[in-house]
Design an enzyme around this catalytic site. Structure first.
Site, PDB file in Angstrom:
ATOM      1  N   GLU A  56      -9.113  -0.135   4.222  1.00 50.26           N
ATOM      2  CA  GLU A  56      -8.482   1.001   3.563  1.00 50.26           C
ATOM      3  C   GLU A  56      -7.242   0.544   2.802  1.00 50.26           C
ATOM      4  O   GLU A  56      -6.587  -0.434   3.173  1.00 50.26           O
ATOM      5  CB  GLU A  56      -8.082   2.077   4.574  1.00 50.26           C
ATOM      6  CG  GLU A  56      -9.265   2.791   5.232  1.00 50.26           C
ATOM      7  CD  GLU A  56      -9.993   3.735   4.297  1.00 50.26           C
ATOM      8  OE1 GLU A  56      -9.509   3.961   3.170  1.00 50.26           O
ATOM      9  OE2 GLU A  56     -11.054   4.245   4.683  1.00 50.26           O
ATOM     10  N   CYS A  57      -6.907   1.293   1.738  1.00 48.22           N
ATOM     11  CA  CYS A  57      -5.747   0.954   0.914  1.00 48.22           C
ATOM     12  C   CYS A  57      -4.458   1.540   1.466  1.00 48.22           C
ATOM     13  O   CYS A  57      -3.392   1.316   0.907  1.00 48.22           O
ATOM     14  CB  CYS A  57      -5.963   1.465  -0.506  1.00 48.22           C
ATOM     15  SG  CYS A  57      -6.046   3.272  -0.600  1.00 48.22           S
ATOM     16  N   GLY A  58      -4.556   2.331   2.528  1.00 47.32           N
ATOM     17  CA  GLY A  58      -3.368   2.947   3.103  1.00 47.32           C
ATOM     18  C   GLY A  58      -3.311   4.433   2.875  1.00 47.32           C
ATOM     19  O   GLY A  58      -2.619   5.156   3.588  1.00 47.32           O
ATOM     20  N   ASP A  81       0.832  -1.210   0.000  1.00 44.74           N
ATOM     21  CA  ASP A  81       0.000   0.000   0.000  1.00 44.74           C
ATOM     22  C   ASP A  81       0.862   1.255   0.000  1.00 44.74           C
ATOM     23  O   ASP A  81       0.558   2.233  -0.680  1.00 44.74           O
ATOM     24  CB  ASP A  81      -0.922   0.014   1.220  1.00 44.74           C
ATOM     25  CG  ASP A  81      -2.057  -0.992   1.109  1.00 44.74           C
ATOM     26  OD1 ASP A  81      -2.301  -1.498  -0.003  1.00 44.74           O
ATOM     27  OD2 ASP A  81      -2.696  -1.263   2.150  1.00 44.74           O
TER      28      ASP A  81
END
Length: 277
Positions: free
Chosen positions: A240-242, A130
């Site tokens: 979340e993707c980061g 990420d």
């Protein structure tokens, strides 16, 4: 303190008191009016987007605001579906908008990325992945473009960390994040898309509810209820993707990983070179 007292654009950094006053004001506005307020008040404003439905609604609203559309920042992870890249081009042509594309550092292709990070990094360490494909490119974009504020496509009804979302946030780096559709439901977003003939990812008509990288996205299954069902289906608890996590923590982890890998390579080389006793 009244919202009318704030300068245009806002002077940074914002105090907690100022942020609370602004959010109390924005919470009463429609997404269109939130965006118009942002065009006047938020300094160095861009829109970050992966071309999901909410971001596309915000873009369409901006195109009808009577104001110039802020430039878009698209983080190309290199692992997007072909349909996503097709949508990027369709949006560019439909709205005549400037799209700034940022890829993982030093990488133009999947081959470049895997030469640098190894194959299937998302399986080995999802946080490092990420950071490499989203967080670092985003921070590089913000620095190179002089970004102080971004428009996001996050909404409360998406759940997870987004359930308590406010219209305007300030992250730990000082970046202002505007969430103009924070209070909209998926039904409202979907209705707007259809009523205004807004471009959308073709995969949404093939059983996908939310679209990310091809290796971590699959069609939603029977019984799935979440708006982002099918994203990170094999990663329990991941939402979340980061990009909206703590930047400093992710950067520290990435640096530690960079130091660990060369050390392991040296150890392995030494073991290979040392003849058996």
């Amino acid at each position: 303190m009244s919202v009318d007292q704030f300068s245009t654009p806002l002077e940074l950094p914002l105090s907690e008191e100022s942020l609370a006053v602004i959010n109390a004001h924005l919470s009463q506005l429609s997404p269109q009016d939130i965006l118009i307020w942002a065009l006047t008040h938020l300094p160095a404003l861009y829109q970050t987007t992966a071309f999901g439905l909410t971001g596309l609604v915000a873009l369409d609203m901006l195109s009808k605001s009577g104001h110039p559309i802020p430039k878009l920042i698209f983080l190309d992870t290199l692992y997007h579906f072909a349909e996503t890249y097709e949508l990027v081009q369709e949006v560019r042509e439909r709205y005549a908008v400037d799209i700034k594309v940022y890829k993982p550092e030093g990488c133009k292709t999947i081959g470049d990325f895997e030469k640098k990070h190894g194959e299937e990094l998302w399986q080995k360490d999802e946080d490092i992945y990420d950071f490499a494909v989203k967080v670092e490119p985003a921070q590089r974009a913000y620095q190179e473009l002089g970004v102080h504020s971004v428009i996001t496509g996050r909404r409360r009804s998406q759940g997870g960390d987004r359930a308590s979302l406010q219209p305007l946030e300030v992250d730990e780096t000082g970046l202002l994040k505007l969430n103009p559709l924070f209070a909209w439901s998926f039904a409202q977003v979907d209705a707007y898309i259809r009523e205004n003939n807004v471009p959308r990812n073709k995969l949404l008509d093939q059983g996908y509810r939310s679209v990310g990288d091809w290796h971590s996205t699959q069609p939603s299954r029977e019984g799935d209820t979440g708006e982002r069902a099918g994203r990170w289906a094999d990663k329990e608890g991941k939402t979340e993707c980061g990009l909206h996590k703590n930047f400093s923590e992710m950067k520290s982890r990435a640096k530690l990983e960079e130091q660990r890998i060369p050390a392991e390579e040296v150890t392995t080389a030494s073991e290979v070179a040392t003849p058996p006793a």
